[in-house]
Design a protein around this motif. Sequence first.
Motif, PDB file in Angstrom:
ATOM      1  N   SER A  57       1.001  -1.233   0.132  1.00 53.49           N
ATOM      2  CA  SER A  57       0.074   0.135  -0.098  1.00 53.49           C
ATOM      3  C   SER A  57       0.900   1.283  -0.175  1.00 53.49           C
ATOM      4  O   SER A  57       0.335   2.308  -0.427  1.00 53.49           O
ATOM      5  CB  SER A  57      -0.966  -0.136   1.254  1.00 53.49           C
ATOM      6  N   ARG A  58       2.216   1.299   0.425  1.00 54.91           N
ATOM      7  CA  ARG A  58       3.021   2.191   0.321  1.00 54.91           C
ATOM      8  C   ARG A  58       3.324   2.710  -0.958  1.00 54.91           C
ATOM      9  O   ARG A  58       3.625   3.863  -1.409  1.00 54.91           O
ATOM     10  CB  ARG A  58       4.208   1.901   1.207  1.00 54.91           C
ATOM     11  N   PHE A  59       3.279   1.728  -1.810  1.00 52.49           N
ATOM     12  CA  PHE A  59       3.405   2.180  -3.383  1.00 52.49           C
ATOM     13  C   PHE A  59       2.699   3.380  -4.153  1.00 52.49           C
ATOM     14  O   PHE A  59       2.750   3.631  -5.130  1.00 52.49           O
ATOM     15  CB  PHE A  59       3.828   0.933  -4.223  1.00 52.49           C
ATOM     16  N   ILE A  60       1.272   3.343  -3.336  1.00 55.95           N
ATOM     17  CA  ILE A  60       0.426   4.055  -3.883  1.00 55.95           C
ATOM     18  C   ILE A  60       0.688   5.463  -3.530  1.00 55.95           C
ATOM     19  O   ILE A  60       0.093   6.547  -4.179  1.00 55.95           O
ATOM     20  CB  ILE A  60      -1.041   3.799  -3.660  1.00 55.95           C
ATOM     21  N   VAL A  61       1.375   5.603  -2.615  1.00 50.65           N
ATOM     22  CA  VAL A  61       1.600   7.070  -2.006  1.00 50.65           C
ATOM     23  C   VAL A  61       2.074   8.012  -2.906  1.00 50.65           C
ATOM     24  O   VAL A  61       1.446   9.343  -3.150  1.00 50.65           O
ATOM     25  CB  VAL A  61       2.624   7.067  -0.802  1.00 50.65           C
ATOM     26  N   LEU A  62       3.178   7.766  -3.826  1.00 47.55           N
ATOM     27  CA  LEU A  62       3.777   8.511  -4.890  1.00 47.55           C
ATOM     28  C   LEU A  62       2.668   9.146  -5.743  1.00 47.55           C
ATOM     29  O   LEU A  62       2.454  10.283  -6.240  1.00 47.55           O
ATOM     30  CB  LEU A  62       5.160   8.509  -5.290  1.00 47.55           C
ATOM     31  N   PRO A  63       2.269   8.196  -6.456  1.00 49.50           N
ATOM     32  CA  PRO A  63       1.227   8.312  -7.422  1.00 49.50           C
ATOM     33  C   PRO A  63      -0.029   9.062  -6.898  1.00 49.50           C
ATOM     34  O   PRO A  63      -0.618  10.078  -7.773  1.00 49.50           O
ATOM     35  CB  PRO A  63       0.592   6.970  -8.265  1.00 49.50           C
ATOM     36  N   LEU A  64      -0.521   8.929  -5.967  1.00 46.76           N
ATOM     37  CA  LEU A  64      -1.415   9.683  -5.104  1.00 46.76           C
ATOM     38  C   LEU A  64      -0.989  11.087  -4.997  1.00 46.76           C
ATOM     39  O   LEU A  64      -1.881  12.001  -5.067  1.00 46.76           O
ATOM     40  CB  LEU A  64      -2.193   9.155  -4.144  1.00 46.76           C
ATOM     41  N   LEU A  65       0.126  11.239  -4.408  1.00 47.28           N
ATOM     42  CA  LEU A  65       0.619  12.534  -4.270  1.00 47.28           C
ATOM     43  C   LEU A  65       0.746  13.403  -5.541  1.00 47.28           C
ATOM     44  O   LEU A  65       0.505  14.625  -5.597  1.00 47.28           O
ATOM     45  CB  LEU A  65       2.009  12.488  -3.488  1.00 47.28           C
ATOM     46  N   ALA A 104      -6.399  21.710  -2.912  1.00 52.30           N
ATOM     47  CA  ALA A 104      -5.594  20.757  -3.109  1.00 52.30           C
ATOM     48  C   ALA A 104      -4.504  20.292  -2.097  1.00 52.30           C
ATOM     49  O   ALA A 104      -3.870  19.215  -2.175  1.00 52.30           O
ATOM     50  CB  ALA A 104      -4.781  20.821  -4.631  1.00 52.30           C
ATOM     51  N   LEU A 105      -4.232  21.247  -1.231  1.00 51.01           N
ATOM     52  CA  LEU A 105      -3.444  20.897   0.025  1.00 51.01           C
ATOM     53  C   LEU A 105      -3.920  19.961   0.762  1.00 51.01           C
ATOM     54  O   LEU A 105      -3.150  19.004   1.500  1.00 51.01           O
ATOM     55  CB  LEU A 105      -3.159  22.251   0.767  1.00 51.01           C
ATOM     56  N   VAL A 106      -5.369  19.642   0.573  1.00 49.46           N
ATOM     57  CA  VAL A 106      -6.049  18.778   1.518  1.00 49.46           C
ATOM     58  C   VAL A 106      -5.621  17.272   1.083  1.00 49.46           C
ATOM     59  O   VAL A 106      -5.035  16.482   2.164  1.00 49.46           O
ATOM     60  CB  VAL A 106      -7.373  18.974   1.575  1.00 49.46           C
ATOM     61  N   PRO A 107      -5.595  16.862  -0.170  1.00 44.32           N
ATOM     62  CA  PRO A 107      -5.185  15.561  -0.700  1.00 44.32           C
ATOM     63  C   PRO A 107      -3.712  15.465  -0.432  1.00 44.32           C
ATOM     64  O   PRO A 107      -3.319  14.521  -0.181  1.00 44.32           O
ATOM     65  CB  PRO A 107      -5.598  15.301  -2.060  1.00 44.32           C
ATOM     66  N   TRP A 117      -0.956  17.649  -9.051  1.00 47.37           N
ATOM     67  CA  TRP A 117      -1.760  18.112 -10.259  1.00 47.37           C
ATOM     68  C   TRP A 117      -3.136  18.804 -10.136  1.00 47.37           C
ATOM     69  O   TRP A 117      -3.391  19.638 -10.563  1.00 47.37           O
ATOM     70  CB  TRP A 117      -1.777  16.819 -11.069  1.00 47.37           C
ATOM     71  N   ALA A 118      -3.723  18.270  -9.084  1.00 48.04           N
ATOM     72  CA  ALA A 118      -5.390  18.724  -8.502  1.00 48.04           C
ATOM     73  C   ALA A 118      -5.281  20.380  -8.505  1.00 48.04           C
ATOM     74  O   ALA A 118      -6.416  20.468  -8.415  1.00 48.04           O
ATOM     75  CB  ALA A 118      -5.756  17.813  -7.770  1.00 48.04           C
ATOM     76  N   ARG A 119      -3.996  20.766  -8.220  1.00 50.53           N
ATOM     77  CA  ARG A 119      -4.324  21.994  -7.928  1.00 50.53           C
ATOM     78  C   ARG A 119      -4.915  23.028  -9.183  1.00 50.53           C
ATOM     79  O   ARG A 119      -5.393  24.152  -8.852  1.00 50.53           O
ATOM     80  CB  ARG A 119      -2.885  22.590  -7.565  1.00 50.53           C
ATOM     81  N   ILE A 120      -4.603  22.445 -10.220  1.00 53.07           N
ATOM     82  CA  ILE A 120      -5.501  23.119 -11.475  1.00 53.07           C
ATOM     83  C   ILE A 120      -6.955  23.260 -11.456  1.00 53.07           C
ATOM     84  O   ILE A 120      -7.198  24.293 -11.802  1.00 53.07           O
ATOM     85  CB  ILE A 120      -4.926  22.555 -12.608  1.00 53.07           C
ATOM     86  N   TRP A 121      -7.385  22.393 -10.534  1.00 53.93           N
ATOM     87  CA  TRP A 121      -8.955  22.362 -10.586  1.00 53.93           C
ATOM     88  C   TRP A 121      -9.322  22.720  -9.094  1.00 53.93           C
ATOM     89  O   TRP A 121     -10.239  23.438  -8.934  1.00 53.93           O
ATOM     90  CB  TRP A 121      -9.433  21.109 -10.830  1.00 53.93           C
ATOM     91  N   LEU A 122      -8.444  22.244  -8.097  1.00 56.54           N
ATOM     92  CA  LEU A 122      -8.726  22.601  -6.658  1.00 56.54           C
ATOM     93  C   LEU A 122      -8.191  23.730  -6.267  1.00 56.54           C
ATOM     94  O   LEU A 122      -8.488  24.313  -5.088  1.00 56.54           O
ATOM     95  CB  LEU A 122      -8.520  21.263  -5.613  1.00 56.54           C
ATOM     96  N   GLY A 123      -7.252  24.548  -6.901  1.00 59.88           N
ATOM     97  CA  GLY A 123      -6.689  25.526  -6.117  1.00 59.88           C
ATOM     98  C   GLY A 123      -5.945  25.281  -4.895  1.00 59.88           C
ATOM     99  O   GLY A 123      -5.232  24.258  -4.803  1.00 59.88           O
ATOM    100  N   PHE A 165       2.680  21.550 -15.682  1.00 60.62           N
ATOM    101  CA  PHE A 165       1.538  20.693 -15.986  1.00 60.62           C
ATOM    102  C   PHE A 165       2.037  19.986 -17.358  1.00 60.62           C
ATOM    103  O   PHE A 165       1.146  20.047 -18.192  1.00 60.62           O
ATOM    104  CB  PHE A 165       0.135  21.567 -16.140  1.00 60.62           C
ATOM    105  N   ASP A 166       3.014  19.354 -17.500  1.00 61.56           N
ATOM    106  CA  ASP A 166       3.644  18.465 -18.655  1.00 61.56           C
ATOM    107  C   ASP A 166       3.292  17.083 -18.122  1.00 61.56           C
ATOM    108  O   ASP A 166       3.981  16.618 -17.357  1.00 61.56           O
ATOM    109  CB  ASP A 166       4.965  19.097 -19.068  1.00 61.56           C
ATOM    110  N   PRO A 167       2.234  16.439 -18.856  1.00 67.51           N
ATOM    111  CA  PRO A 167       2.212  14.895 -18.354  1.00 67.51           C
ATOM    112  C   PRO A 167       3.232  14.294 -18.851  1.00 67.51           C
ATOM    113  O   PRO A 167       3.509  13.071 -18.310  1.00 67.51           O
ATOM    114  CB  PRO A 167       0.896  14.689 -19.386  1.00 67.51           C
TER     115      PRO A 167
END
Length: 172
Positions: free
Chosen positions: A29-37, A51-54, A42-48, A126-128
Amino acid sequence: MGLFRSAERLMGMTDASWARHANPWSGYSRFIVLPLLVMAIWARIWLGWYALVPVVLCLAWAWINPRAFPPPATTAAWATQGVLGERAFLNRKQVPIPKHHETWAYWLTALSAAGLPPLVWGLWVFDPSWTLLGLVLTMGGKIWFVDRMAWLWADMKAADPTYEAWERGAFT
């Protein structure tokens, strides 16, 4: 104090937390930390600023994770062996390890670190493509590192009475 020991201290790892982190649920489950981070940043583009919450939740999970699961019942899982190998690696001054394992650990850490500049740049602009390149290098290096630590564990589990006790499931 080396990079690896500094990371251990930053995470506040104790014998008890290492034992709990050896649970394969913790390792996997620790392997998911970086992709979720990455997704949270990235969500700051939508959440401003929201995005600090997630982002904070991901960082909190990274710290809680090694403490969230009970010690494993067996050392058969690859993730468990990787964590035990990492402990043996950190203990290499007291119980020497084969030189090739140490060399690979440094190279794979460098590979993971090489992924950070493209990852940070990709997130900044924001470059994928850059983000994905950085994520693949960083995660690929880390997964390969854990695999090498599992190999180290296979080579070291009979090298010390403490390691033999861990192999029998006596983690503390």
